[in-house]
Design a protein around this motif. Structure first.
Motif, PDB file in Angstrom:
ATOM      1  N   THR A   1      55.352  50.455  19.449  1.00 58.54           N
ATOM      2  CA  THR A   1      55.177  50.669  20.882  1.00 58.54           C
ATOM      3  C   THR A   1      54.205  49.649  21.468  1.00 58.54           C
ATOM      4  OG1 THR A   1      53.291  52.175  20.637  1.00 58.54           O
ATOM      5  CG2 THR A   1      55.499  53.159  20.568  1.00 58.54           C
ATOM      6  N   LYS A   2      54.016  49.754  22.765  1.00 60.50           N
ATOM      7  CA  LYS A   2      53.011  48.961  23.477  1.00 60.50           C
ATOM      8  C   LYS A   2      51.979  49.919  24.051  1.00 60.50           C
ATOM      9  CE  LYS A   2      55.682  44.899  24.810  1.00 60.50           C
ATOM     10  NZ  LYS A   2      55.460  44.283  23.546  1.00 60.50           N
TER      11      LYS A   2
ATOM     12  N   ASP B   1      49.895  51.484  26.912  1.00 62.21           N
ATOM     13  CA  ASP B   1      50.014  51.694  28.355  1.00 62.21           C
ATOM     14  C   ASP B   1      48.585  51.711  28.919  1.00 62.21           C
ATOM     15  OD1 ASP B   1      50.222  52.750  30.937  1.00 62.21           O
ATOM     16  OD2 ASP B   1      51.926  54.021  30.397  1.00 62.21           O
TER      17      ASP B   1
ATOM     18  N   LYS C   1      47.463  51.724  31.969  1.00 58.69           N
ATOM     19  CA  LYS C   1      47.230  52.686  33.057  1.00 58.69           C
ATOM     20  C   LYS C   1      47.006  54.087  32.502  1.00 58.69           C
ATOM     21  CE  LYS C   1      49.550  50.243  36.779  1.00 58.69           C
ATOM     22  NZ  LYS C   1      50.614  50.259  37.778  1.00 58.69           N
TER      23      LYS C   1
ATOM     24  N   ASP D   1      47.096  57.762  20.097  1.00 61.53           N
ATOM     25  CA  ASP D   1      48.284  58.193  20.812  1.00 61.53           C
ATOM     26  C   ASP D   1      48.718  59.584  20.358  1.00 61.53           C
ATOM     27  OD1 ASP D   1      50.512  57.633  22.713  1.00 61.53           O
ATOM     28  OD2 ASP D   1      51.661  57.982  20.886  1.00 61.53           O
TER      29      ASP D   1
ATOM     30  N   ARG E   1      53.757  53.359  25.142  1.00 63.30           N
ATOM     31  CA  ARG E   1      55.052  53.329  25.825  1.00 63.30           C
ATOM     32  C   ARG E   1      55.991  52.483  24.981  1.00 63.30           C
ATOM     33  NH1 ARG E   1      55.339  48.343  28.374  1.00 63.30           N
ATOM     34  NH2 ARG E   1      53.347  47.418  28.914  1.00 63.30           N
TER      35      ARG E   1
ATOM     36  N   GLY F   1      58.372  49.659  23.871  1.00 64.75           N
ATOM     37  CA  GLY F   1      58.191  48.317  24.323  1.00 64.75           C
ATOM     38  C   GLY F   1      58.958  47.291  23.668  1.00 64.75           C
TER      39      GLY F   1
END
Length: 157
Positions: A66-67, A69, A71, A115, A155, A157
């Motif tokens: 994943t990447k 996030d 925000k 996460d 998220r 990615g």
């Protein structure tokens, strides 16, 4: 041994070390670890450092598949805006080199966010403090050792 391994041993938490031959030409350290160890990339986590607008650092631990996030992490941390930390700042704060930064045994205790996808896993793999060495441990043990917390920060990615 690395400070990460020593931290796990001192705390007497269940863990397993996994080593592999690191390829200096590897484009992604985390993906290299997953491939070299024959693991699903959703169980191998990368350790990333971020900086807020005041220059304070925090640690994000997300699956290599994943990447991060930024925000979502800013919201979880309660700050307005985040950027990836400069490699020099990350190395200075943690005592590790990029590609071998472990969430365990860092020089400075930084806020840590794991996460939330790790919550359902019995164990995860994170860097053990050098390229080519991973430590497998329970997510709850990682959080206990780092005083971290779960947050939805990855998220696709």
């Amino acid at each position: 041994m690395t400070p990460a391994v020593n931290a796990a041993k001192r705390a007497k938490i269940a863990h397993t070390l996994h080593s592999y031959r690191h390829d200096p030409a590897a484009e992604s350290y985390g993906e290299e670890a997953a491939q070299a160890l024959g693991l699903d990339a959703t169980r191998v986590f990368k350790t990333l450092l971020v900086s807020d607008e005041a220059g304070r650092l925090a640690v994000a631990v997300v699956p290599v598949s994943t990447k991060l996030d930024l925000k979502a992490l800013a919201k979880a941390w309660g700050v307005k805006k985040l950027a990836m930390a400069q490699p020099v700042a990350a190395e200075k704060a943690t005592g590790y080199v990029v590609g071998g930064i472990s969430p365990l045994g860092q020089k400075k205790r930084l806020p840590l966010f794991l996460d939330a996808g790790a919550e359902g896993l019995s164990t995860i793999f994170v860097s053990a403090g050098r390229r080519g060495l991973e430590i497998e441990l329970a997510p709850k043990d990682l959080l206990a050792l780092t005083q971290g917390r779960f947050a939805t920060i990855a998220r696709e990615g």
